[in-house]
Design a protein around this motif. Structure first.
Motif, PDB file in Angstrom:
ATOM      1  N   GLY A  88       1.701 -19.427  20.115  1.00 46.28           N
ATOM      2  CA  GLY A  88       2.068 -19.603  21.513  1.00 46.28           C
ATOM      3  C   GLY A  88       1.346 -20.727  22.219  1.00 46.28           C
ATOM      4  N   GLY A  89       1.649 -20.824  23.484  1.00 50.30           N
ATOM      5  CA  GLY A  89       1.066 -21.889  24.304  1.00 50.30           C
ATOM      6  C   GLY A  89       1.303 -21.578  25.770  1.00 50.30           C
ATOM      7  N   GLY A  90       2.074 -22.425  26.423  1.00 51.65           N
ATOM      8  CA  GLY A  90       2.351 -22.207  27.845  1.00 51.65           C
ATOM      9  C   GLY A  90       1.074 -22.160  28.644  1.00 51.65           C
ATOM     10  N   GLU A  91       1.001 -21.190  29.537  1.00 45.37           N
ATOM     11  CA  GLU A  91      -0.181 -21.052  30.400  1.00 45.37           C
ATOM     12  C   GLU A  91      -1.370 -20.441  29.648  1.00 45.37           C
ATOM     13  OE1 GLU A  91      -0.379 -21.974  33.899  1.00 45.37           O
ATOM     14  OE2 GLU A  91       1.336 -23.053  33.073  1.00 45.37           O
ATOM     15  N   LEU A 144      10.595 -13.749  21.639  1.00 43.90           N
ATOM     16  CA  LEU A 144       9.911 -14.749  22.465  1.00 43.90           C
ATOM     17  C   LEU A 144       9.548 -14.194  23.830  1.00 43.90           C
ATOM     18  CD1 LEU A 144      12.604 -17.575  22.130  1.00 43.90           C
ATOM     19  CD2 LEU A 144      10.547 -17.327  20.697  1.00 43.90           C
ATOM     20  N   ASP A 145       8.444 -14.658  24.386  1.00 47.87           N
ATOM     21  CA  ASP A 145       8.276 -14.632  25.838  1.00 47.87           C
ATOM     22  C   ASP A 145       8.322 -16.079  26.288  1.00 47.87           C
ATOM     23  OD1 ASP A 145       7.703 -14.425  28.480  1.00 47.87           O
ATOM     24  OD2 ASP A 145       5.750 -13.459  28.254  1.00 47.87           O
ATOM     25  N   MET A 146       9.425 -16.455  26.920  1.00 48.51           N
ATOM     26  CA  MET A 146       9.582 -17.862  27.332  1.00 48.51           C
ATOM     27  C   MET A 146       8.823 -18.144  28.623  1.00 48.51           C
ATOM     28  SD  MET A 146      13.478 -18.654  26.171  1.00 48.51           S
ATOM     29  CE  MET A 146      13.175 -20.419  25.994  1.00 48.51           C
ATOM     30  N   ALA A 147       8.473 -17.096  29.378  1.00 54.98           N
ATOM     31  CA  ALA A 147       7.783 -17.264  30.656  1.00 54.98           C
ATOM     32  C   ALA A 147       8.382 -18.448  31.423  1.00 54.98           C
ATOM     33  CB  ALA A 147       6.282 -17.453  30.448  1.00 54.98           C
ATOM     34  N   ALA A 148       9.725 -18.417  31.535  1.00 58.42           N
ATOM     35  CA  ALA A 148      10.456 -19.593  32.007  1.00 58.42           C
ATOM     36  C   ALA A 148      10.157 -19.969  33.460  1.00 58.42           C
ATOM     37  CB  ALA A 148      11.956 -19.388  31.815  1.00 58.42           C
ATOM     38  N   ALA A 149       9.634 -19.030  34.239  1.00 62.42           N
ATOM     39  CA  ALA A 149       9.267 -19.383  35.611  1.00 62.42           C
ATOM     40  C   ALA A 149       8.206 -20.484  35.620  1.00 62.42           C
ATOM     41  CB  ALA A 149       8.748 -18.152  36.358  1.00 62.42           C
ATOM     42  N   ALA A 183      -2.575 -21.501  26.589  1.00 63.51           N
ATOM     43  CA  ALA A 183      -3.292 -22.463  25.747  1.00 63.51           C
ATOM     44  C   ALA A 183      -2.819 -23.870  26.077  1.00 63.51           C
ATOM     45  CB  ALA A 183      -3.044 -22.171  24.272  1.00 63.51           C
ATOM     46  N   LYS A 184      -3.748 -24.795  26.073  1.00 61.88           N
ATOM     47  CA  LYS A 184      -3.415 -26.204  26.335  1.00 61.88           C
ATOM     48  C   LYS A 184      -2.894 -26.868  25.071  1.00 61.88           C
ATOM     49  CE  LYS A 184      -6.049 -27.983  30.186  1.00 61.88           C
ATOM     50  NZ  LYS A 184      -6.531 -26.753  30.821  1.00 61.88           N
ATOM     51  N   ASP A 185      -2.072 -27.918  25.224  1.00 59.54           N
ATOM     52  CA  ASP A 185      -1.620 -28.741  24.100  1.00 59.54           C
ATOM     53  C   ASP A 185      -1.013 -27.929  22.970  1.00 59.54           C
ATOM     54  OD1 ASP A 185      -2.662 -30.969  25.482  1.00 59.54           O
ATOM     55  OD2 ASP A 185      -4.661 -30.532  24.679  1.00 59.54           O
ATOM     56  N   ALA A 186      -0.254 -26.904  23.314  1.00 54.69           N
ATOM     57  CA  ALA A 186       0.444 -26.127  22.293  1.00 54.69           C
ATOM     58  C   ALA A 186       1.916 -26.026  22.693  1.00 54.69           C
ATOM     59  CB  ALA A 186      -0.213 -24.761  22.140  1.00 54.69           C
ATOM     60  N   THR A 187       2.613 -24.999  22.241  1.00 54.25           N
ATOM     61  CA  THR A 187       4.056 -24.903  22.495  1.00 54.25           C
ATOM     62  C   THR A 187       4.370 -24.757  23.987  1.00 54.25           C
ATOM     63  OG1 THR A 187       3.901 -22.519  22.157  1.00 54.25           O
ATOM     64  CG2 THR A 187       4.543 -23.847  20.254  1.00 54.25           C
ATOM     65  N   ASN A 188       5.601 -25.152  24.352  1.00 52.44           N
ATOM     66  CA  ASN A 188       6.061 -24.920  25.725  1.00 52.44           C
ATOM     67  C   ASN A 188       6.382 -23.452  25.942  1.00 52.44           C
ATOM     68  OD1 ASN A 188       6.188 -27.701  26.809  1.00 52.44           O
ATOM     69  ND2 ASN A 188       7.635 -27.976  25.124  1.00 52.44           N
ATOM     70  N   ILE A 189       7.042 -22.862  24.938  1.00 50.54           N
ATOM     71  CA  ILE A 189       7.339 -21.433  24.995  1.00 50.54           C
ATOM     72  C   ILE A 189       6.015 -20.681  24.891  1.00 50.54           C
ATOM     73  CG2 ILE A 189       8.419 -19.511  23.744  1.00 50.54           C
ATOM     74  CD1 ILE A 189      10.734 -21.440  23.087  1.00 50.54           C
ATOM     75  N   GLN A 190       5.835 -19.693  25.768  1.00 54.38           N
ATOM     76  CA  GLN A 190       4.516 -19.054  25.870  1.00 54.38           C
ATOM     77  C   GLN A 190       4.147 -18.211  24.649  1.00 54.38           C
ATOM     78  OE1 GLN A 190       3.093 -17.338  29.788  1.00 54.38           O
ATOM     79  NE2 GLN A 190       3.249 -15.437  28.637  1.00 54.38           N
ATOM     80  N   GLU A 191       5.106 -17.426  24.138  1.00 54.30           N
ATOM     81  CA  GLU A 191       4.764 -16.500  23.045  1.00 54.30           C
ATOM     82  C   GLU A 191       5.880 -16.395  22.018  1.00 54.30           C
ATOM     83  OE1 GLU A 191       3.775 -12.688  24.926  1.00 54.30           O
ATOM     84  OE2 GLU A 191       2.790 -13.780  26.546  1.00 54.30           O
ATOM     85  N   PHE A 192       5.492 -16.495  20.738  1.00 55.66           N
ATOM     86  CA  PHE A 192       6.375 -16.159  19.617  1.00 55.66           C
ATOM     87  C   PHE A 192       5.843 -14.846  19.048  1.00 55.66           C
ATOM     88  CE2 PHE A 192       8.841 -20.113  18.963  1.00 55.66           C
ATOM     89  CZ  PHE A 192       8.164 -20.961  19.836  1.00 55.66           C
ATOM     90  N   LEU A 193       6.651 -13.790  19.131  1.00 57.26           N
ATOM     91  CA  LEU A 193       6.177 -12.433  18.867  1.00 57.26           C
ATOM     92  C   LEU A 193       6.827 -11.824  17.630  1.00 57.26           C
ATOM     93  CD1 LEU A 193       6.955 -11.631  22.547  1.00 57.26           C
ATOM     94  CD2 LEU A 193       4.630 -11.312  21.693  1.00 57.26           C
TER      95      LEU A 193
END
Ligand code: PGA
Ligand code: ZN
Length: 397
Positions: A140-143, A229-234, A145-155
């Motif tokens: 994951g990444g998003g909010e 996924l959690d895309m946390a699209a907001a 982790a820095k410099d990682a995926t745009n999508i927050q979580e791959f579950l």
């Protein structure tokens, strides 16, 4: 009767202070619980105050309404007192962090008085004996982790696991397998807040890695494992568009993108695929792929029955994320789960990115027969809940 409520600051998993509550009762019952904390918080969540402020406000307004006044075993009475003490819709006076810590600590004190485990106290004698499928954050990444995926979580979603323990170990295997694949590809990976790998890859490569890891572990273990996924699209949504690094997608493009992902990867679960204000977009996506996958509202619903009711009325989703600290009390979380279940929505009981060793959500998931729980894969504050589920299963079956 509650005889004492003590509040203190303790550390959470990010190293930030959070609120912990101890509740004592006349008959010697004791309960202790701590508030978690989000990073990709929804706009409509109850208010988390700085812990110092939350503690002094709760001491002033809530403690006098609890001590000598209410029974720890009567959760609605406890939570009603917290609401009355606060006097606002969103716990902006005493803080949702104080409220949820006290609410959960009182529940544990109530269980202690009865000599019953918390899941039994909360679930009662007519509780089912189902166990939640753990959704394990692997990449994951998003909010978080820095410099990682745009999508927050791959579950990882071990939907075919024969037991909760097998599911938990399978998720850990997927996490380890993903590390192996990253290593083979020469990609270094730090970890995000929840212990997921946070590699400097684009989302497309994360899908490849996840797909390969899940397939390898499913083969090895001999049961079906999907992923979601959690895309946390907001968090991706700004000025009317979804931002993926330099690329942008319109709402229609986002819906097409997610529907294609569901089909291509046979996703079991998609959380927050659209902005937290876009009931209409959610409804369109649910209409297209809702019979194949769970479309789950986290920032959309914020564990709030009014927002959930709007989702039900508009067919916006088929699943809700339940985070007690988003709404402030266990009673509110229970009411949201009940409304969801009544309308065929699947509840996913969830941790936050900032956590403590508190295990209340493991008990909440078992007590309410929730079909899913999202509480990480590895790392102490996550395994605290997972290991508690293993113990409960041994006890309850
Ligand atoms: P948060 O993330 O706890 O940082 O809000 C978890 C989630 O979005 O589900
Ligand atoms: Zn989320």
């Amino acid at each position: 009767l509650i005889t004492s409520v003590r509040l203190r600051r303790i550390l959470d998993s990010r190293g930030n202070p959070t609120v912990e509550a101890d509740v004592l009762t006349e008959s010697g019952g004791f309960g202790r619980a701590a508030a978690p904390s989000g990073a990709s918080t929804g706009e409509y969540e109850a208010i988390e105050l700085p812990p110092n402020e939350a503690i002094s406000a709760a001491r002033k307004h809530a403690v006098p309404r609890l001590v000598g006044e209410v029974h720890a075993g009567n959760q609605r009475e406890v939570d009603g007192a917290l609401r009355a003490a606060d006097g606002t819709e969103n716990f902006s006076e005493i803080g949702a962090n104080s409220a949820v810590a006290i609410s959960m600590a009182a529940a544990k004190a109530g269980a202690d008085v009865l000599g019953a485990p918390l899941y039994q106290h909360l679930g009662g004698a007519f509780r089912g004996d189902n166990f939640p499928v753990p959704l394990g954050n692997v990449v994951g990444g998003g909010e978080h982790a820095k410099d990682a995926t745009n999508i927050q979580e791959f579950l990882a979603a071990p939907v075919g696991a024969p037991s909760v323990a097998e599911a938990i170990f399978a998720n850990a295997d997927v996490h380890a397998k993903a590390a192996e694949i990253l290593d083979e590809r020469g990609i270094p990976a730090a970890k995000g807040d929840e212990g997921a790998w946070a590699p400097p890859v684009d989302d497309a490569e994360a899908f490849e890695i996840m797909d390969e890891a899940v397939e390898a572990v499913a083969d090895d273990r001999g049961f079906e494992i999907k992923f979601g996924l959690d895309m946390a699209a907001a968090e991706l949504f700004e000025d009317g568009e979804y931002h993926y690094g330099d690329e942008t997608k319109s709402t229609e493009e986002q819906i097409d993108y997610v529907a294609d992902l569901v089909n291509e990867y046979d996703l079991a679960y998609v959380e927050d695929p659209l902005d937290e204000n876009d009931y209409e977009g959610f409804a369109e996506l649910t209409d297209r792929v809702g019979d194949q996958t769970l479309i789950c509202g986290d920032d959309l619903f914020v564990t709030n029955v009014e927002r959930l009711q709007e989702g039900i009325d508009t067919d916006a989703a088929n699943s809700i994320l339940i985070k007690p600290n988003q709404i402030g009390t266990l009673t509110d979380a229970f009411d949201a789960i009940e409304l969801a279940t009544e309308h065929g929505y699947k509840s996913v009981i969830s941790h936050r990115s900032g956590e403590t060793e508190d295990t209340t959500i493991a008990h909440l998931a078992v007590a309410t027969d929730a079909p899913f729980i999202k509480t990480g894969t590895v790392q102490g504050e996550r395994t605290a809940k997972l290991n508690e589920l293993i113990r409960i299963a041994e006890d309850a079956v």
